[in-house]
Design an enzyme around this catalytic site. Structure first.
Site, mmCIF file in Angstrom:
data_model
loop_
_atom_site.group_PDB
_atom_site.id
_atom_site.type_symbol
_atom_site.label_atom_id
_atom_site.label_comp_id
_atom_site.label_asym_id
_atom_site.label_seq_id
_atom_site.Cartn_x
_atom_site.Cartn_y
_atom_site.Cartn_z
ATOM 1 N N GLU A 1 -2.564 11.552 -8.866
ATOM 2 C CA GLU A 1 -2.231 10.529 -9.853
ATOM 3 C C GLU A 1 -2.400 11.056 -11.276
ATOM 4 O OE1 GLU A 1 -4.723 7.156 -8.849
ATOM 5 O OE2 GLU A 1 -4.922 7.960 -6.811
ATOM 6 N N ARG B 1 0.858 -1.183 0.000
ATOM 7 C CA ARG B 1 0.000 0.000 0.000
ATOM 8 C C ARG B 1 0.893 1.231 0.000
ATOM 9 N NH1 ARG B 1 -5.004 1.756 -1.123
ATOM 10 N NH2 ARG B 1 -5.873 -0.133 -0.145
ATOM 11 N N ARG C 1 -0.434 -4.409 -11.685
ATOM 12 C CA ARG C 1 0.209 -4.168 -10.388
ATOM 13 C C ARG C 1 0.382 -5.445 -9.587
ATOM 14 N NH1 ARG C 1 -3.601 -2.734 -5.967
ATOM 15 N NH2 ARG C 1 -5.647 -3.571 -6.533
ATOM 16 N N HIS D 1 -0.548 5.546 -9.773
ATOM 17 C CA HIS D 1 -1.260 5.737 -8.493
ATOM 18 C C HIS D 1 -0.248 6.182 -7.426
ATOM 19 C CE1 HIS D 1 -4.102 5.426 -5.389
ATOM 20 N NE2 HIS D 1 -4.740 4.314 -5.736
ATOM 21 N N GLN E 1 -10.319 -4.100 -9.267
ATOM 22 C CA GLN E 1 -9.961 -2.693 -9.124
ATOM 23 C C GLN E 1 -8.499 -2.451 -9.488
ATOM 24 O OE1 GLN E 1 -11.843 -0.194 -6.255
ATOM 25 N NE2 GLN E 1 -9.876 0.410 -5.384
#
Length: 1191
Positions: free
Chosen positions: A1149, A927, A950, A1028, A945
């Site tokens: 972002e 995170r 990633r 992100h 999502q």
């Protein structure tokens, strides 16, 4: 000309070798003693004796790299004929030593030229005596009362007689006389004496006036009309040309003067009455030149004008005044022979043991032009049409049509508050009605702001560096959209060539970097190409880029950047000069010849300052060796830099001329007083005293307090003289900028911080920081950090060009971005490169090595061979922080990238401070850092999502295609992701995702993505994308300053804010993606935020006031920006985020969400994000908050 060493005086050895910049002292002086020149020490420069003769050399280094020499020989009123003759002869010898190119002036005491007097400001006061009389130095003597007469508005002629203000003298002359007073006070009285100003006409009643007249035995009225004191009156002397034959002047019978009448093997005299010119052919001998000088002296005695100035000029180096006397004079003269002659003289002197360093012309260093203007201000643009001004918004603000006219207002922070630049841009094909309307509207805007703004007149093809820097990216299309333009082409039955996105168009790309780049539409034919430029060609769905053989990697980068503005999300077909496709030539109508010389613009030359006077016609007079004190508040001055001119208007100048300043500037361009081929379309800047911008004051040693003083020129000077040099200030109050249809600069209400309104496409958008908010930031900054009474720090550009010399010093060229090759099978020891968290256990990320080595490469420019011998390859074990044999020239503690997800998890500055946020809570995935969202952002699709990229293991890309970069000194790593069989089941599209992660020499972090459709079934695919990015911030929450008492306002001051998104439209994910328009001056935070901002600028700033840090996000190919923070309640529901960690993170972002990207097979998309962290002390405002609130 043959030169013999015996003809040259040894005292001149080494003369003129040291050059000085314009307006700086570069003087060498010799006094004639016993028929020989003797050097005068610098401490005695400016002190002349009436019984002596002197030779003075002024050496100036010009911007072109050339060296200019001016030689003067000064004759005291009591000097002997032998000494004056020797000075004249030695001047010619000195010119020969310098290569025979200097202009030579004869100066007579009391009748010196303005140029000569400008070397010795404020004046020269010759002393009695001389070397022949034995009295050649200053001795202490009992004070003697003297009276001096001072004449001149710009340089002062001083004669011993009187120093009081005659009623016929001008204010400017009185002011200049006070400079002489200051000089006398400092030179002869050690700065300790009283000053009294006596006005002509005052009687004995005034004490100081009575004392003054008492020195004359009582008051006597003075005549209003002064008797002439000029014994050198030339009357109406007609210009006559003489040939010099055997030392004698013989008149030539010519009807009109032409250059062809001058023979390079002869010398000539040109008698113009007030001055006599001696013209010396390039191929004349030294003796012939000396004879011509003697002939000029004889002519002066013949016509009884012994005080007339004599100017000697060499063929090829004639002065403007001399050339202006001829009806016909060629524009350019070949001076190759003169350069060769200069080299021969240097070689001769070198053989004699003389140091000739500096004698030959130096090669000028190429300087990249600078804008000298803060580029972080607010910009508003209007297009002129029949009904008036039409505001432009968003990207259309930098897209102009050649058939239209535009007005722009730029507001930016200055030393005393906001500064303004209001200007007009005239397209080359624009019509007169639109030009006149634009000029009138701009003038009204300037007048409404009390003439505080600088007013600019810019014409297409002659834009200034300031103009380009303000707009940064600038496009010019053919045709026009204004009603007047359409009417004009209809009346003339001309074709309408107005640009169409789907039509045929060719653009030439030019500029110096991302902050100064332009695309100019040219005729879509092959002859418009140029080997030194890049081009963009499109017709319908076809898109080509073309790079000439003389272009650089920087040119290629500009093409790619501008491609995103002209044809975003369309894959071009690259063309290299010499290997073009037939389709490319067919679109241009076939091959043809084209140039290779780069399309250039007029470069800035050495500045010249002129004073303007107006009778029946405009007259100008050049001010030599100028400084700020030459700018008199009653007058108008023009600063000519060739590429642009500045019209400076004093506060007390005639109001009529103030209003006509633009016309005055245009008239100056037309007259071309220096015969320098001025372009009539050159930029004109109108500057009012007291509002001088930095790009004007850079030509002076500037003191802003001088233009803020009370009174006229005389009163200001008198105040300085009487108060020991301390000026009395009258600081004008800065006004809040008027917002013509845009956002108000007034302090916003508190509710504006989070208020939203429904979408309005007509809303004018501006960019930059809020002056009001900056004012508060400056007021509430920690007092220990910077004293508010001290000058504000220098404003740095938020977005510097990468690879600069200064930035390269801060980080080693070998500083890497390293990779950790890992999979998530089982827990492993901490082998991250470099280290991100406090210890391995705090992250709990299961990792396992899957490769043996990683490669750190230096960037290779496209087109260059990739030499494997120059690549530095290290085994993986040596790149871990726990290695027993670590690499010594790589800091493995600053940057970290995981192969799992191509996830950047650490980015540190030179102080070891972490710049990215990563949660310390045990994760299922990491995170924080910079996750890659592909092929889906958030829940905008059917996939999980943020997509699957990633959560995949990437590979090192061992053979990447060339990636354009702005610097060759960057460390980088290339990664690649291709779909697995499982990926194809959930997203049935074949692709190649290449990612380059780059560390710049200044510590900036760049991620460049290239995604290509490799489907073999011919199907396109569509995706959304985002970097992100989690930024580490001090505290996202705002707090209230209860102890600040400001009536009617509750001040809420936020530690963290985002700038660059003001007035933009956004989709609010917290309100079912409903569309709103952002309000307020900056984005600040008091609750959860999850917004997608649309059509955002390429640059966004995050200001962290407590950490005094600004993050700068620069992006290409990513039109949207996502801002997200979960706040307290949602943070507790996120399993991999600590309950309190939301305070120290902010996601901003770079993304492409609103309009998904579609790629056909073989097409490629590029998206880049560049992050910089810079000190933000300069981001705090420079305005007095009380002034902001009170205005």
């Amino acid at each position: 000309m043959a030169v013999s060493m015996r003809d040259l005086d040894s005292a001149f050895q080494g003369a003129g070798q040291k050059a000085y910049p314009l307006n700086h002292s570069g003087l060498e002086i010799w006094r004639i003693e016993s028929f020989r020149p003797v050097p005068v020490s610098k401490s005695l420069h400016g002190k002349f004796f009436t019984g002596d003769s002197y030779v003075i050399l002024k050496t100036t280094a010009l911007k072109s790299g050339a060296v200019r020499h001016d030689i003067h020989y000064w004759l005291g009123k009591d000097t002997s004929q032998d000494e004056s003759g020797t000075a004249a002869i030695k001047t010619i010898e000195l010119d020969a030593v310098l290569g025979g190119r200097a202009v030579q002036y004869r100066e007579v005491q009391g009748h010196e030229s303005d140029k000569f007097l400008s070397y010795f400001k404020p004046c020269i006061i010759p002393q009695e005596g001389g070397v022949a009389s034995g009295f050649d130095h200053t001795e202490a003597e009992e004070h003697k009362t003297r009276l001096y007469v001072c004449r001149g508005k710009h340089v002062v002629q001083v004669k011993e007689a009187s120093l009081f203000n005659g009623s016929n003298s001008s204010i400017q002359e009185r002011a200049k006389a006070l400079e002489v007073v200051q000089y006398i006070k400092d030179t002869y009285h050690d700065g300790k004496c009283e000053i009294a100003a006596i006005e002509d006409g005052k009687l004995m009643a005034d004490a100081e006036t009575g004392e003054f007249w008492g020195l004359f035995g009582g008051f006597a009225p003075l005549p209003r009309k002064t008797a002439t004191v000029d014994v050198n009156d030339t009357g109406d002397v007609s210009t006559r040309l003489f040939g010099v034959v055997k030392g004698q002047h013989e008149p030539l019978d010519v009807e009109s003067l032409k250059r062809e009448q001058l023979d390079t093997y002869k010398c000539y005299l040109l008698d113009c009455g007030s001055e006599i010119f001696v013209w010396m052919g390039r191929n004349t001998s030294l003796d012939e030149r000396k004879s011509a000088s003697g002939a000029a002296e004889e002519l002066l005695h013949t016509v009884h004008r012994p005080k007339t100035q004599v100017v000697r000029v060499m063929e090829g180096f004639e002065t403007v005044m001399f050339r202006s006397k001829f009806n016909s004079w060629p524009q350019s003269t070949d001076v190759t022979v003169s350069e060769e002659g200069r080299g021969k003289v240097a070689a001769l002197l070198k053989r004699q043991g003389v140091n000739v360093k500096g004698l030959l012309k130096a090669t000028p260093e190429k300087e990249e032009p600078q804008s000298y203007i803060d580029c972080t201000g607010n910009l508003q643009v209007w297009r002129m049409d029949a009904e008036g001004k039409i505001p432009l918004t968003g990207s259309s603000m930098s897209k102009f049509f050649s058939g239209d006219c535009y007005i722009f207002q730029y507001t930016y922070p200055g030393e005393l508050g906001d500064q303004y630049l209001v200007g007009t841009w005239f397209g080359e094909q624009s019509v007169e009605e639109d030009r006149n309307s634009a000029t009138l509207q701009a003038s009204k805007m300037v007048e409404s702001l009390k003439f505080l703004p600088v007013q600019a007149r810019i014409c297409e093809g002659n834009e200034s560096i300031q103009f380009f820097s303000i707009f940064q990216s600038f496009l010019v299309f053919k045709g026009g959209v204004s009603a007047n333009y359409k009417m004009y082409i209809a009346e003339k039955e001309l074709p309408d060539v107005t640009y169409s996105e789907d039509g045929l168009a060719l653009f030439r790309v030019q500029g110096t970097g991302p902050e100064n780049m332009q695309a100019i539409q040219v005729e879509a034919v092959a002859s418009s190409l140029n080997s030194s430029h890049g081009y963009i060609l499109h017709n319908g769905s076809s898109l080509f880029t073309w790079l000439g053989n003389l272009t650089t990697s920087e040119d290629q980068e500009l093409v790619e950047r501008l491609l995103d503005l002209i044809k975003p999300n369309v894959q071009p077909k690259p063309q290299k000069e010499g290997s073009e496709s037939e389709q490319f030539w067919d679109m241009l109508g076939g091959k043809s010849e084209y140039p290779s010389q780069k399309v250039g613009r007029d470069v800035e030359s050495d500045p010249h300052l002129f004073s303007c006077s107006f009778t029946n016609v405009m007259q100008v007079k050049e001010i030599y060796n100028f400084d700020q004190d030459d700018l008199m508040t009653e007058d108008i001055f023009i600063l000519d830099c060739h590429s642009e001119i500045y019209v400076w208007v004093g506060q007390q100048a005639n109001s009529k001329y103030r209003r006509d300043a633009l016309t005055i500037g245009q008239k100056f361009l037309e007259c071309d007083f220096l015969l320098e081929k001025l372009c009539g379309q050159a930029p004109i800047y109108i500057i009012t005293e007291g509002s001088e911008p930095t790009f004007f004051t850079r030509f002076f040693t500037w003191d802003s307090t001088k233009s803020a003083m009370h009174g006229n020129s005389f009163q200001r000077k008198l105040a300085v003289v009487k108060n020991g040099g301390t000026p009395l200030l009258d600081k004008p109050k800065r006004r809040t900028p008027v917002s013509y249809g845009g956002r108000s600069a007034a302090l916003p209400e508190i509710s504006q911080r989070s208020r939203s309104v429904s979408f309005s496409p007509e809303r004018v958008r501006v960019r930059g920081r809020s002056p009001a908010f900056n004012a508060l930031a400056a007021a509430f900054e920690n007092s220990n950090t910077r004293n508010m009474s001290t000058p504000p720090p220098i404003v740095k550009k938020l977005y510097p060009k990468s690879g600069s010399a200064d930035s390269a010093k801060s980080v080693s060229r070998s500083s890497p971005i390293t990779t950790l090759t890992s999979s998530f099978d089982k827990p492993a020891e901490d082998t991250s490169i470099p280290h991100l968290v406090k210890d391995a256990e705090s992250k709990k990320a299961p990792i396992n090595n899957i490769t043996e080595a990683i490669t750190i490469q230096e960037d290779v420019k496209e087109g260059e061979a990739d030499d494997d011998e120059e690549l530095v390859t290290y085994p993986y074990e040596r790149l871990t922080k726990l290695s027993n044999n670590p690499v010594t020239d790589i800091d493995v503690t600053k940057r970290e990238v995981y192969l799992y997800g191509a996830h950047v998890t650490s980015w540190k500055n030179d102080y070891g401070e972490e710049l990215l946020f990563v949660s310390n809570k045990p994760p299922k995935a990491i995170r924080g850092g910079i996750p890659i969202c592909f092929p889906q952002f958030s829940s905008h699709g059917s996939l999980d999502q943020h997509g699957f990229a990633r959560n995949r293991v990437w590979s090192i890309d061992s053979d990447p295609p060339p990636f354009p970069t702005s610097s060759s000194s960057k460390a980088f790593v290339d990664l690649i992701l291709k779909p697995s069989d499982d990926d194809l089941k959930i997203w049935p599209h074949s692709f190649e995702f290449r990612l380059r992660i780059t560390l710049g020499p200044g510590g900036d972090l760049m991620l460049t993505s290239r995604i290509r459709n490799t489907n073999t079934d011919g199907k396109p695919f569509t995706f959304t994308f985002a970097y992100h990015t989690y930024f580490s911030v001090s505290d996202i929450r705002g707090y209230c300053l209860q102890h600040i008492i400001l009536p009617s306002y509750l001040l809420v001051f936020s530690e963290v804010r985002v700038e660059g998104l003001e007035t933009l439209d956004y989709l609010d994910n917290l309100q079912n993606k409903e569309r709103f328009t952002e309000q307020g001056d900056a984005l600040t935070f008091e609750s959860e935020v999850d917004k997608i901002y649309l059509s955002t600028p390429t640059k966004i700033a995050i200001l962290d006031h407590e950490k005094k840090r600004t993050f700068v996000i620069r992006k290409d190919g990513l039109p949207d920006a996502v801002v997200w923070n979960p706040w307290d309640k949602r943070a507790k529901a996120i399993v991999d985020l600590g309950d309190e960690e939301y305070k120290h993170m902010l996601c901003v972002e770079a993304a492409a969400v609103e309009k998904p990207i579609t790629l056909k097979p073989g097409e490629e998309w590029r998206g880049r994000q560049e992050l910089s962290a810079v000190p933000s002390s300069y981001c705090s405002g420079q305005l007095d908050p009380r002034r902001v609130l009170g205005s």
